[in-house]
Enzyme design. Structure first.
Site, short mmCIF file in Angstrom:
data_model
loop_
_atom_site.label_atom_id
_atom_site.label_comp_id
_atom_site.label_asym_id
_atom_site.label_seq_id
_atom_site.Cartn_x
_atom_site.Cartn_y
_atom_site.Cartn_z
N SER A 142 41.40 39.53 41.43
CA SER A 142 42.41 38.53 41.78
C SER A 142 41.78 37.41 42.60
O SER A 142 40.79 37.62 43.30
CB SER A 142 43.53 39.17 42.60
OG SER A 142 44.04 40.31 41.94
N1 SAH Z 1 42.65 44.82 43.03
C1 SAH Z 1 41.74 44.54 41.96
C2 SAH Z 1 42.40 43.79 40.83
C3 SAH Z 1 42.17 44.50 39.56
S1 SAH Z 1 43.05 43.92 38.16
C4 SAH Z 1 40.48 43.88 42.46
O1 SAH Z 1 40.38 43.55 43.65
O2 SAH Z 1 39.56 43.72 41.67
C5 SAH Z 1 44.28 45.17 37.98
C6 SAH Z 1 43.81 46.57 37.70
O3 SAH Z 1 44.99 47.36 37.53
C7 SAH Z 1 43.02 46.76 36.41
O4 SAH Z 1 41.76 47.32 36.70
C8 SAH Z 1 43.87 47.71 35.57
O5 SAH Z 1 43.12 48.64 34.82
C9 SAH Z 1 44.67 48.40 36.66
N2 SAH Z 1 45.90 49.08 36.20
C10 SAH Z 1 46.82 48.65 35.32
N3 SAH Z 1 47.79 49.58 35.18
C11 SAH Z 1 47.47 50.62 36.02
C12 SAH Z 1 48.06 51.88 36.32
N4 SAH Z 1 49.18 52.30 35.74
N5 SAH Z 1 47.45 52.67 37.22
C13 SAH Z 1 46.28 52.30 37.83
N6 SAH Z 1 45.68 51.13 37.58
C14 SAH Z 1 46.25 50.29 36.68
#
Ligand code: SAH
Length: 282
Positions: free
Chosen positions: A129
């Site tokens: 993000s």
């Molecule tokens: N906080 C992260 C942002 C990652 S993007 C950072 O700092 O990099 C969002 C993430 O949510 C992705 O890796 C995706 O695989 C995950 N995601 C989506 N649905 C999910 C679920 N049901 N449980 C766990 N992770 C999930």
């Protein structure tokens, strides 16, 4: 969260000097603001700056970008100043954003772009993000408190960056990721930072972590059509949950648990996140 001078530190937060050397410090100019994860690939194309070739690809993450002035502590301070200009007021959040080296969480070819205000690709069609939204969501989750949250749950570890920031502001942090290689990547990224109060879990975050207990803060890094009931149930009374909600037109939602069977929801600004998906992968 103060920045030390040139003493290498073993424990987190590390000083950037211990990675780059004070001589690498240079001023930077503000970069354009980009808010959409769908633009992550374009962001890369528009802002690619050549980084020196890696001497050794198995060097620890801490050393990956040692020669790039674009990851100096001055550049990260400039990012934090921009966040303040963009409206982030919580000084503890600003300090945490200054303490965590975002470039550790990007592949070497992208590390030089770590401190522009943009989401960037981290593999598996996911994005880290943009700094503004990370700071904003954590600020809202804290709700103006002065101390630390006691137990926070993050859904969507991704590369682990946001979890590392939250760990500066909470006693205990749990983060769940549904894509196994992404979970492993976060582990690798976080290992050199040695953050003792952060636990990573591989699993479906929509189910939460009922075995851990209740959370006074929950933060979702992926957008569902609604906030899963399991997560609402795992909030402590007085707890705050912040989540992107929606498909094409997403908004940030703040949900506060006001009683055993009572929650209050508030809609904040529009946002753009990758989708929240059920089940696990990999
Ligand atoms: N906080 C992260 C942002 C990652 S993007 C950072 O700092 O990099 C969002 C993430 O949510 C992705 O890796 C995706 O695989 C995950 N995601 C989506 N649905 C999910 C679920 N049901 N449980 C766990 N992770 C999930």
């Amino acid at each position: 969260m103060s920045e030390g001078k040139s003493q290498p530190q073993k424990r987190f937060p590390l000083t950037l000097d211990s990675i780059t050397g004070a001589a690498d410090r240079k001023k930077t100019t503000a970069m354009p603001q980009m808010k959409n994860p769908q633009t992550a690939t374009q962001n890369v194309v528009r802002h690619t700056t050549p980084t020196p070739p890696l001497a050794n690809s198995i060097r620890p993450a801490a050393d990956r970008t040692a020669n790039s002035p674009l990851v100096s502590d001055a550049v990260r301070k400039a990012m934090v100043q921009r966040l303040a200009q963009q409206g982030i007021r919580d000084t503890a959040v600003l300090a945490a954003m200054e303490a965590v080296p975002r470039h550790y969480f990007l592949e070497p070819g992208l590390a030089s772009q770590a401190y522009i205000d943009a989401s960037l690709p981290i593999g598996y069609h996911q994005t880290i993000s943009q700094p503004y939204i990370v700071a904003r969501m954590i600020e809202v989750m804290r709700g103006g408190m002065s101390g630390k949250l006691s137990r926070v749950l993050e859904i969507g570890t991704g590369c682990g960056y946001q979890a590392a920031v939250i760990a500066q502001l909470a006693e205990e942090v749990y983060s769940i990721e549904r894509i196994r290689p992404m979970h492993e990547l976060a582990r690798t990224n976080l290992r050199p930072l040695r953050i003792p109060n952060l636990r990573l879990h591989y699993g479906d975050g929509m189910l939460g972590l009922p075995q851990v207990g209740s959370f006074d803060g929950i933060i979702l890094a992926a957008a569902g059509l609604d906030v899963p009931q399991a997560l609402l149930d795992q909030m402590s009374v007085g707890g705050r949950l912040i989540a992107p909600v929606g498909q094409r037109n997403q908004v940030l939602k703040l949900i506060c648990r006001t009683g055993r069977n009572e929650w209050m929801a508030e809609t904040l600004e529009p946002c753009h996140f990758v989708p929240l998906k059920p089940g696990t992968f990999g």
